[in-house]
Design a protein around this motif. Structure first.
Motif, PDB file in Angstrom:
ATOM      1  N   ALA A 121       0.844  -1.201   0.000  1.00  0.00           N
ATOM      2  CA  ALA A 121       0.000   0.000   0.000  1.00  0.00           C
ATOM      3  C   ALA A 121       0.877   1.248   0.000  1.00  0.00           C
ATOM      4  N   ARG A 122       0.322   2.346  -0.525  1.00  0.00           N
ATOM      5  CA  ARG A 122       1.000   3.646  -0.500  1.00  0.00           C
ATOM      6  C   ARG A 122       0.560   4.353   0.790  1.00  0.00           C
ATOM      7  N   VAL A 123       1.383   4.297   1.808  1.00  0.00           N
ATOM      8  CA  VAL A 123       0.977   4.670   3.151  1.00  0.00           C
ATOM      9  C   VAL A 123       1.506   6.052   3.532  1.00  0.00           C
ATOM     10  N   VAL A 124       0.615   6.853   4.096  1.00  0.00           N
ATOM     11  CA  VAL A 124       0.985   8.101   4.758  1.00  0.00           C
ATOM     12  C   VAL A 124       0.762   7.885   6.254  1.00  0.00           C
ATOM     13  N   ALA A 125       1.832   7.973   7.026  1.00  0.00           N
ATOM     14  CA  ALA A 125       1.749   7.855   8.478  1.00  0.00           C
ATOM     15  C   ALA A 125       1.779   9.258   9.068  1.00  0.00           C
ATOM     16  N   SER A 126       0.701   9.660   9.725  1.00  0.00           N
ATOM     17  CA  SER A 126       0.602  11.018  10.265  1.00  0.00           C
ATOM     18  C   SER A 126       0.495  10.966  11.782  1.00  0.00           C
ATOM     19  N   ASP A 127       1.128  11.935  12.434  1.00  0.00           N
ATOM     20  CA  ASP A 127       1.047  12.005  13.890  1.00  0.00           C
ATOM     21  C   ASP A 127       1.377  13.419  14.330  1.00  0.00           C
ATOM     22  N   LEU A 128       0.833  13.800  15.484  1.00  0.00           N
ATOM     23  CA  LEU A 128       1.068  15.126  16.048  1.00  0.00           C
ATOM     24  C   LEU A 128       2.468  15.253  16.650  1.00  0.00           C
ATOM     25  N   THR A 129       3.095  14.115  16.960  1.00  0.00           N
ATOM     26  CA  THR A 129       4.349  14.109  17.719  1.00  0.00           C
ATOM     27  C   THR A 129       5.515  13.712  16.827  1.00  0.00           C
ATOM     28  N   PRO A 130       6.379  14.657  16.455  1.00  0.00           N
ATOM     29  CA  PRO A 130       7.467  14.342  15.515  1.00  0.00           C
ATOM     30  C   PRO A 130       8.449  13.322  16.051  1.00  0.00           C
ATOM     31  N   GLU A 131       8.640  13.275  17.370  1.00  0.00           N
ATOM     32  CA  GLU A 131       9.583  12.300  17.924  1.00  0.00           C
ATOM     33  C   GLU A 131       9.167  10.858  17.610  1.00  0.00           C
ATOM     34  N   LEU A 132       7.853  10.606  17.593  1.00  0.00           N
ATOM     35  CA  LEU A 132       7.376   9.265  17.256  1.00  0.00           C
ATOM     36  C   LEU A 132       7.577   8.964  15.781  1.00  0.00           C
ATOM     37  N   LEU A 133       7.360   9.966  14.944  1.00  0.00           N
ATOM     38  CA  LEU A 133       7.577   9.778  13.516  1.00  0.00           C
ATOM     39  C   LEU A 133       9.039   9.466  13.211  1.00  0.00           C
ATOM     40  N   ASP A 134       9.955  10.074  13.948  1.00  0.00           N
ATOM     41  CA  ASP A 134      11.376   9.805  13.745  1.00  0.00           C
ATOM     42  C   ASP A 134      11.694   8.332  14.003  1.00  0.00           C
ATOM     43  N   VAL A 135      11.089   7.767  15.058  1.00  0.00           N
ATOM     44  CA  VAL A 135      11.285   6.341  15.330  1.00  0.00           C
ATOM     45  C   VAL A 135      10.707   5.510  14.198  1.00  0.00           C
ATOM     46  N   GLY A 136       9.532   5.908  13.705  1.00  0.00           N
ATOM     47  CA  GLY A 136       8.913   5.179  12.608  1.00  0.00           C
ATOM     48  C   GLY A 136       9.763   5.199  11.344  1.00  0.00           C
ATOM     49  N   ARG A 137      10.320   6.348  11.030  1.00  0.00           N
ATOM     50  CA  ARG A 137      11.188   6.439   9.849  1.00  0.00           C
ATOM     51  C   ARG A 137      12.364   5.467   9.956  1.00  0.00           C
ATOM     52  N   ALA A 138      12.976   5.423  11.139  1.00  0.00           N
ATOM     53  CA  ALA A 138      14.115   4.527  11.335  1.00  0.00           C
ATOM     54  C   ALA A 138      13.696   3.070  11.184  1.00  0.00           C
ATOM     55  N   ARG A 139      12.537   2.713  11.741  1.00  0.00           N
ATOM     56  CA  ARG A 139      12.071   1.332  11.636  1.00  0.00           C
ATOM     57  C   ARG A 139      11.734   0.971  10.191  1.00  0.00           C
ATOM     58  N   ALA A 140      11.149   1.917   9.461  1.00  0.00           N
ATOM     59  CA  ALA A 140      10.844   1.672   8.053  1.00  0.00           C
ATOM     60  C   ALA A 140      12.122   1.459   7.252  1.00  0.00           C
ATOM     61  N   ALA A 141      13.143   2.265   7.525  1.00  0.00           N
ATOM     62  CA  ALA A 141      14.419   2.119   6.825  1.00  0.00           C
ATOM     63  C   ALA A 141      15.047   0.760   7.107  1.00  0.00           C
ATOM     64  N   GLU A 142      14.956   0.308   8.352  1.00  0.00           N
ATOM     65  CA  GLU A 142      15.509  -1.005   8.708  1.00  0.00           C
ATOM     66  C   GLU A 142      14.843  -2.122   7.920  1.00  0.00           C
ATOM     67  N   ARG A 143      13.566  -1.924   7.570  1.00  0.00           N
ATOM     68  CA  ARG A 143      12.811  -2.959   6.859  1.00  0.00           C
ATOM     69  C   ARG A 143      12.709  -2.679   5.367  1.00  0.00           C
ATOM     70  N   SER A 144      13.383  -1.639   4.913  1.00  0.00           N
ATOM     71  CA  SER A 144      13.368  -1.246   3.494  1.00  0.00           C
ATOM     72  C   SER A 144      11.945  -0.997   3.002  1.00  0.00           C
ATOM     73  N   LEU A 145      11.154  -0.324   3.829  1.00  0.00           N
ATOM     74  CA  LEU A 145       9.783   0.011   3.486  1.00  0.00           C
ATOM     75  C   LEU A 145       9.681   1.494   3.153  1.00  0.00           C
ATOM     76  N   ASP A 146       8.898   1.800   2.125  1.00  0.00           N
ATOM     77  CA  ASP A 146       8.754   3.176   1.656  1.00  0.00           C
ATOM     78  C   ASP A 146       7.418   3.741   2.126  1.00  0.00           C
ATOM     79  N   LEU A 147       7.459   4.703   3.060  1.00  0.00           N
ATOM     80  CA  LEU A 147       6.271   5.373   3.572  1.00  0.00           C
ATOM     81  C   LEU A 147       6.505   6.870   3.558  1.00  0.00           C
ATOM     82  N   THR A 148       5.411   7.613   3.634  1.00  0.00           N
ATOM     83  CA  THR A 148       5.476   9.053   3.838  1.00  0.00           C
ATOM     84  C   THR A 148       5.128   9.333   5.293  1.00  0.00           C
ATOM     85  N   TRP A 149       5.992  10.088   5.976  1.00  0.00           N
ATOM     86  CA  TRP A 149       5.787  10.413   7.391  1.00  0.00           C
ATOM     87  C   TRP A 149       5.480  11.899   7.499  1.00  0.00           C
ATOM     88  N   THR A 150       4.309  12.244   8.050  1.00  0.00           N
ATOM     89  CA  THR A 150       3.824  13.616   8.041  1.00  0.00           C
ATOM     90  C   THR A 150       3.357  14.046   9.422  1.00  0.00           C
TER      91      THR A 150
END
Length: 286
Positions: A77-106
Motif C-alpha cells: 500500500a502507499r501509506v501516509v503515516a501522520s502524527d502530532l508528535t514528531p519524535e514518534l515519527l522519527d522512530v517510525g522512519r528509522a524502523r521503516a528504513a531497517e525494513r526497506s519500506l517506503d512510507l510518507t511520514w507527516t
C-alpha cells in the motif's frame, strides 16, 4: 480535490497550547516500547480488518511509530503515516528504513488534517485518534479525507476495559481537562461512534476483542512501573502530583489495586496477565 485542509477549522491560542501539551505528553517516556511490548498485534489486526491491499492509498491517523503503518506498507500500500508528535515519527522512519519500506511520514493534527478531500482509499487509526480532545472534529476529518466507498477503521480502548479503567484510576489525580475536551475511552462506546459518524457511513460494524501484552510481567507492581516509565499519559499524571508525596503514594496504591483486580493470570502461572479490551470499528464512507 480542491481542499488541502478543512477551511472551517481555525486554531486559537488555547487550542495551540493544548496541542503542544499533547505533543509533550506523547513524546515523554517511550511509547514505541509500549506499542511493541503491549499491543504489537493491533497493527496487523487493523490492516486485515480494513482489507488493505497493494496499491491502495492509505492514511494512518495518529500513527505513532508505525505499529499499523509498517505492516500496511509491507503489503504494497502507499501509506501516509501522520502524527502530532514528531519524535514518534522519527522512530517510525528509522524502523521503516531497517525494513526497506517506503512510507510518507507527516506531522499532522487529526482535527485539522492537511490532506485533500476524498484522497484516501483507507483511513485508519490504532488507539491514536481517540486521544484527540474534540471527537466530532476528529470523526469529521477522518471522513472528509476518505473517498466515497473507502474504508474507515479504528481500534479504540473501551471504557470498561483495562486501559479504560487505567484512565478512570488516574482521573482523580489528573489536572481537570480543558473545556470541550472529551474522555478518550468514549471512542470505545458503540453509540458514541455511531453518533459521531452519523449517516455519512454505511456498513458500520463493531467487534469487541482483547489483546494480551507480549511482554510478561512478574506482578502488577512491575506493570505499574512499566507504565510510569514509558506511557506518556501516566507520566503526565505522576508529574502533576510529584510535589505531594502523599498523593504519589495514594496513586501508587490505587494503580496497584486496579492492576491486581484486573490480573487474570491462570492458577500457578509465573507471570501476571491482562486482557486489554478494545473496540474494532469498520465502516465505508457513503
Amino acid at each position: 480535490m480542491t481542499s488541502t485542509v478543512n477551511p472551517t477549522i481555525t486554531s486559537t491560542d488555547a487550542d495551540k497550547a493544548l496541542k503542544a501539551k499533547h505533543r509533550s505528553i506523547w513524546a515523554s517516556g517511550d511509547y514505541p516500547v509500549v506499542a511493541t511490548d503491549l499491543i504489537a498485534d493491533l497493527g496487523p489486526t487493523i490492516v486485515a480488518a480494513a482489507g488493505i491491499a497493494a496499491g491502495q492509498h492509505v492514511l494512518d491517523v495518529a500513527a505513532g511509530a508505525g505499529n499499523a503503518s509498517l505492516p500496511a506498507a509491507a503489503l504494497g500500500a502507499r501509506v501516509v503515516a501522520s502524527d502530532l508528535t514528531p519524535e514518534l515519527l522519527d522512530v517510525g522512519r528509522a524502523r521503516a528504513a531497517e525494513r526497506s519500506l517506503d512510507l510518507t511520514w507527516t506531522e499532522a493534527d487529526v482535527e485539522a488534517l492537511p490532506f485533500a478531500d476524498n484522497d484516501f482509499d483507507v483511513v485508519f487509526s490504532v488507539v491514536g485518534a481517540m486521544f484527540a480532545p474534540h471527537h466530532q472534529q476528529t470523526a469529521d476529518e477522518m471522513i472528509r479525507v476518505c473517498r466515497p466507498g473507502g474504508t474507515i477503521a479504528m481500534i479504540n480502548w473501551t471504557p470498561a476495559g483495562v486501559i479504560g479503567q487505567l484512565f478512570k484510576t488516574m482521573g482523580p489525580y489528573a489536572p481537570p481537562p480543558p473545556a470541550g475536551a472529551q474522555p478518550p475511552p468514549l471512542w470505545g462506546d458503540e453509540d458514541h461512534v455511531r453518533e459521531l459518524f452519523g449517516d455519512r457511513v454505511d456498513s458500520i460494524t463493531f467487534t469487541r476483542r482483547t489483546v494480551r501484552p507480549a511482554r510478561k510481567f512478574a506482578s502488577p507492581v512491575e506493570m505499574r512501573e512499566f507504565f510510569k516509565a514509558n506511557y506518556g499519559p501516566t507520566i503526565a499524571v505522576y508529574n502533576a502530583v510529584a510535589g505531594d508525596p502523599d498523593r504519589v503514594a495514594s496513586l501508587d496504591d490505587d494503580f496497584e489495586a486496579f492492576l491486581t483486580r484486573t490480573d487474570d493470570r491462570t492458577a500457578g502461572a509465573a507471570h501476571s496477565d491482562w486482557a486489554l479490551e478494545y473496540l474494532l470499528v469498520t465502516a465505508q464512507k457513503r
